[in-house]
Design a protein around this motif. Sequence first.
Motif, PDB file in Angstrom:
ATOM      1  N   ASN A 103      -1.461  10.875   0.596  1.00 49.66           N
ATOM      2  CA  ASN A 103      -2.720  11.254   0.932  1.00 49.66           C
ATOM      3  C   ASN A 103      -2.855  12.826   0.607  1.00 49.66           C
ATOM      4  O   ASN A 103      -3.870  13.375   0.106  1.00 49.66           O
ATOM      5  CB  ASN A 103      -3.036  11.315   2.343  1.00 49.66           C
ATOM      6  CG  ASN A 103      -3.586   9.714   2.725  1.00 49.66           C
ATOM      7  OD1 ASN A 103      -3.877   9.154   1.796  1.00 49.66           O
ATOM      8  ND2 ASN A 103      -3.538   9.656   3.860  1.00 49.66           N
ATOM      9  N   GLU A 128       3.035   7.723   2.797  1.00 49.09           N
ATOM     10  CA  GLU A 128       1.571   7.683   2.985  1.00 49.09           C
ATOM     11  C   GLU A 128       1.093   9.128   3.106  1.00 49.09           C
ATOM     12  O   GLU A 128       0.057   9.389   2.418  1.00 49.09           O
ATOM     13  CB  GLU A 128       0.901   6.370   3.927  1.00 49.09           C
ATOM     14  CG  GLU A 128      -0.176   6.675   3.826  1.00 49.09           C
ATOM     15  CD  GLU A 128      -1.202   6.487   2.896  1.00 49.09           C
ATOM     16  OE1 GLU A 128      -0.578   6.130   1.656  1.00 49.09           O
ATOM     17  OE2 GLU A 128      -2.337   6.571   2.742  1.00 49.09           O
ATOM     18  N   SER A 149     -10.925   2.403   3.853  1.00 43.78           N
ATOM     19  CA  SER A 149      -9.294   3.011   3.307  1.00 43.78           C
ATOM     20  C   SER A 149      -8.318   2.415   4.473  1.00 43.78           C
ATOM     21  O   SER A 149      -8.691   2.072   5.594  1.00 43.78           O
ATOM     22  CB  SER A 149      -9.620   4.437   4.014  1.00 43.78           C
ATOM     23  OG  SER A 149     -10.399   5.110   2.994  1.00 43.78           O
ATOM     24  N   PHE A 150      -7.165   2.414   3.885  1.00 43.00           N
ATOM     25  CA  PHE A 150      -6.196   1.611   4.551  1.00 43.00           C
ATOM     26  C   PHE A 150      -5.049   2.479   5.008  1.00 43.00           C
ATOM     27  O   PHE A 150      -4.255   2.070   5.842  1.00 43.00           O
ATOM     28  CB  PHE A 150      -5.677   0.436   3.412  1.00 43.00           C
ATOM     29  CG  PHE A 150      -4.827  -0.481   4.076  1.00 43.00           C
ATOM     30  CD1 PHE A 150      -5.480  -1.569   4.591  1.00 43.00           C
ATOM     31  CD2 PHE A 150      -3.442  -0.669   3.896  1.00 43.00           C
ATOM     32  CE1 PHE A 150      -4.816  -2.513   5.166  1.00 43.00           C
ATOM     33  CE2 PHE A 150      -2.626  -1.547   4.329  1.00 43.00           C
ATOM     34  CZ  PHE A 150      -3.310  -2.639   5.092  1.00 43.00           C
ATOM     35  N   ILE A 174      -4.452   5.519   6.757  1.00 35.67           N
ATOM     36  CA  ILE A 174      -4.389   6.029   7.957  1.00 35.67           C
ATOM     37  C   ILE A 174      -4.261   4.688   8.939  1.00 35.67           C
ATOM     38  O   ILE A 174      -3.338   4.840   9.910  1.00 35.67           O
ATOM     39  CB  ILE A 174      -5.633   6.900   8.467  1.00 35.67           C
ATOM     40  CG1 ILE A 174      -5.512   8.157   7.778  1.00 35.67           C
ATOM     41  CG2 ILE A 174      -5.735   7.029  10.036  1.00 35.67           C
ATOM     42  CD1 ILE A 174      -6.817   9.203   7.830  1.00 35.67           C
ATOM     43  N   HIS A 202       0.747  -1.351  -0.029  1.00 33.41           N
ATOM     44  CA  HIS A 202      -0.209  -0.022   0.007  1.00 33.41           C
ATOM     45  C   HIS A 202       0.747   1.007   0.030  1.00 33.41           C
ATOM     46  O   HIS A 202       0.660   2.166  -0.702  1.00 33.41           O
ATOM     47  CB  HIS A 202      -0.817  -0.045   1.297  1.00 33.41           C
ATOM     48  CG  HIS A 202      -1.524   1.265   1.443  1.00 33.41           C
ATOM     49  ND1 HIS A 202      -1.244   2.224   2.120  1.00 33.41           N
ATOM     50  CD2 HIS A 202      -2.817   1.653   0.959  1.00 33.41           C
ATOM     51  CE1 HIS A 202      -2.123   3.263   2.169  1.00 33.41           C
ATOM     52  NE2 HIS A 202      -2.882   2.845   1.439  1.00 33.41           N
ATOM     53  N   LYS A 219     -13.189   6.031   7.502  1.00 34.81           N
ATOM     54  CA  LYS A 219     -13.442   5.397   6.411  1.00 34.81           C
ATOM     55  C   LYS A 219     -13.073   3.634   6.220  1.00 34.81           C
ATOM     56  O   LYS A 219     -12.031   3.446   6.616  1.00 34.81           O
ATOM     57  CB  LYS A 219     -12.995   5.818   5.047  1.00 34.81           C
ATOM     58  CG  LYS A 219     -13.747   7.192   4.628  1.00 34.81           C
ATOM     59  CD  LYS A 219     -13.105   7.567   3.572  1.00 34.81           C
ATOM     60  CE  LYS A 219     -13.544   8.988   2.907  1.00 34.81           C
ATOM     61  NZ  LYS A 219     -12.759   9.699   1.895  1.00 34.81           N
ATOM     62  N   ASP A 236      -0.055  20.137   6.079  1.00 31.17           N
ATOM     63  CA  ASP A 236      -0.429  20.651   4.767  1.00 31.17           C
ATOM     64  C   ASP A 236      -1.302  21.861   4.938  1.00 31.17           C
ATOM     65  O   ASP A 236      -2.100  21.929   5.814  1.00 31.17           O
ATOM     66  CB  ASP A 236      -0.821  19.840   3.974  1.00 31.17           C
ATOM     67  CG  ASP A 236      -2.431  19.218   4.112  1.00 31.17           C
ATOM     68  OD1 ASP A 236      -3.401  19.922   4.242  1.00 31.17           O
ATOM     69  OD2 ASP A 236      -2.416  17.841   4.263  1.00 31.17           O
ATOM     70  N   LYS A 248      -3.426  12.918  -3.252  1.00 28.08           N
ATOM     71  CA  LYS A 248      -5.052  12.703  -3.482  1.00 28.08           C
ATOM     72  C   LYS A 248      -6.011  13.417  -3.012  1.00 28.08           C
ATOM     73  O   LYS A 248      -6.699  13.717  -3.818  1.00 28.08           O
ATOM     74  CB  LYS A 248      -4.947  11.230  -2.811  1.00 28.08           C
ATOM     75  CG  LYS A 248      -4.418  10.037  -3.837  1.00 28.08           C
ATOM     76  CD  LYS A 248      -4.309   8.885  -3.227  1.00 28.08           C
ATOM     77  CE  LYS A 248      -5.362   8.205  -3.034  1.00 28.08           C
ATOM     78  NZ  LYS A 248      -5.297   6.680  -2.075  1.00 28.08           N
ATOM     79  N   HIS A 249      -5.703  13.996  -1.740  1.00 27.71           N
ATOM     80  CA  HIS A 249      -7.272  14.431  -1.106  1.00 27.71           C
ATOM     81  C   HIS A 249      -6.961  15.946  -0.727  1.00 27.71           C
ATOM     82  O   HIS A 249      -8.050  16.437  -0.619  1.00 27.71           O
ATOM     83  CB  HIS A 249      -7.373  13.647   0.084  1.00 27.71           C
ATOM     84  CG  HIS A 249      -7.438  12.301  -0.091  1.00 27.71           C
ATOM     85  ND1 HIS A 249      -8.297  11.518  -0.764  1.00 27.71           N
ATOM     86  CD2 HIS A 249      -6.560  11.051   0.450  1.00 27.71           C
ATOM     87  CE1 HIS A 249      -8.125  10.266  -0.731  1.00 27.71           C
ATOM     88  NE2 HIS A 249      -7.131   9.984   0.205  1.00 27.71           N
TER      89      HIS A 249
HETATM   90  N1  LIG Z   1      -3.972  15.453   4.074  1.00 25.89           N
HETATM   91  C1  LIG Z   1      -5.199  15.192   3.781  1.00 25.89           C
HETATM   92  N2  LIG Z   1      -5.977  16.272   3.525  1.00 25.89           N
HETATM   93  C2  LIG Z   1      -7.511  16.057   3.329  1.00 25.89           C
HETATM   94  N3  LIG Z   1      -8.039  14.714   3.750  1.00 25.89           N
HETATM   95  C3  LIG Z   1      -7.484  13.773   3.822  1.00 25.89           C
HETATM   96  C4  LIG Z   1      -5.925  14.048   4.010  1.00 25.89           C
HETATM   97  N4  LIG Z   1      -5.364  12.707   4.195  1.00 25.89           N
HETATM   98  C5  LIG Z   1      -6.470  11.849   4.358  1.00 25.89           C
HETATM   99  N5  LIG Z   1      -7.690  12.335   4.068  1.00 25.89           N
HETATM  100  C6  LIG Z   1      -8.923  11.869   3.898  1.00 25.89           C
HETATM  101  O1  LIG Z   1      -9.146  10.685   4.873  1.00 25.89           O
HETATM  102  C7  LIG Z   1      -9.428   9.517   4.263  1.00 25.89           C
HETATM  103  C8  LIG Z   1      -8.715   8.497   4.635  1.00 25.89           C
HETATM  104  O2  LIG Z   1      -7.304   8.512   4.273  1.00 25.89           O
HETATM  105  P1  LIG Z   1      -6.574   7.057   4.001  1.00 25.89           P
HETATM  106  O3  LIG Z   1      -5.303   7.167   3.869  1.00 25.89           O
HETATM  107  O4  LIG Z   1      -6.877   6.310   5.417  1.00 25.89           O
HETATM  108  O5  LIG Z   1      -7.301   6.307   2.767  1.00 25.89           O
HETATM  109  P2  LIG Z   1      -7.465   6.656   1.439  1.00 25.89           P
HETATM  110  O6  LIG Z   1      -6.057   7.556   0.838  1.00 25.89           O
HETATM  111  O7  LIG Z   1      -8.800   7.091   0.775  1.00 25.89           O
HETATM  112  O8  LIG Z   1      -7.224   5.295   0.520  1.00 25.89           O
HETATM  113  P3  LIG Z   1      -5.987   4.355   0.606  1.00 25.89           P
HETATM  114  O9  LIG Z   1      -6.543   3.097   1.485  1.00 25.89           O
HETATM  115  O10 LIG Z   1      -5.390   4.098  -0.520  1.00 25.89           O
HETATM  116  O11 LIG Z   1      -4.582   5.080   1.493  1.00 25.89           O
HETATM  117  C9  LIG Z   1      -9.171   9.828   2.568  1.00 25.89           C
HETATM  118  O12 LIG Z   1     -10.147   9.408   1.801  1.00 25.89           O
HETATM  119  C10 LIG Z   1      -9.349  11.474   2.524  1.00 25.89           C
HETATM  120  O13 LIG Z   1     -10.882  11.741   2.648  1.00 25.89           O
END
Ligand SMILES: Nc1ncnc2c1ncn2[C@@H]1O[C@H](COP(=O)(O)OP(=O)(O)OP(=O)(O)O)[C@@H](O)[C@H]1O
Length: 208
Positions: A116, A112, A158-159, A161, A6, A155, A143, A119-120
């Motif tokens: 994140n 990670e 989601s893996f 966190i 991951h 969530k 950030d 991505k987010h």
């Molecule tokens: N830096 C950030 N800024 C805003 N939202 C965030 C941030 N980091 C995480 N998130 C939110 O928290 C959620 C959970 O993050 P997590 O890393 O657990 O899962 P993910 O990134 O969605 O998927 P994955 O399992 O591939 O990591 C994300 O889907 C997003 O909505």
Amino acid sequence: IAREIHDDIGGTLTAIKCELVPCLDNSSRAPEFYRNKAAAVESLVDMVIDSTRRIALDLRPGVLDCGIVAAVRWQAREFNQRTGIACVVACNCEEIMLDGDLAVAIFRIFQEALTNIAKHAHAAEVQVKLSEADNQVYLEVTDDGCGITRPDMNKVNSFGIRSMRERCQQLGGHFYIQKKKEAGTEVMIRIPVNGRVSSRDRLGGQEG
Ligand SMILES: Nc1ncnc2c1ncn2[C@@H]1O[C@H](COP(=O)(O)OP(=O)(O)OP(=O)(O)O)[C@@H](O)[C@H]1O
Ligand SMILES: [Mg+2]
């Protein structure tokens, strides 16, 4: 192994996506632009191939051979080049000597946290603090993006966190994530520095 796949391969695939997205809009750009993107994607694919081999053989990431401080600085530069988001690293020392497991955990958590953000977060800038004090190693990644919410943190599918928290807990440390008051998200970890190792072990070490 799931965490390694991951945090490493998942992160590099996100980086490949960041490179490809600008190629898919309708703007017409010079051939040079697409050649550069193709070269970037090729080198990222090489990284995935290398990571797959390393994870299968249970080896730690090669960049950690230069030490955690250099590895974090390198990852921050890569992230900045890939995403255009500024990533400023501050460390209170030249190098922090850590045993293999701890260095890998901190590096993976950092990867990670950056994945994140890519991505987010919709962030413009990331501040990273890596420090050692009182036999603890600290990493803070902040950030200035949209900010994580409580439901985001829980969530089910989601893996990332969960993986960051588990890595910390397994090493007797603590993991915190929160939305900042002004804007953005803060990830903080604190892990005790136990078994210090010689630089020889550090250079040749395998991930346990
Ligand atoms: N830096 C950030 N800024 C805003 N939202 C965030 C941030 N980091 C995480 N998130 C939110 O928290 C959620 C959970 O993050 P997590 O890393 O657990 O899962 P993910 O990134 O969605 O998927 P994955 O399992 O591939 O990591 C994300 O889907 C997003 O909505
Ligand atoms: Mg994630």
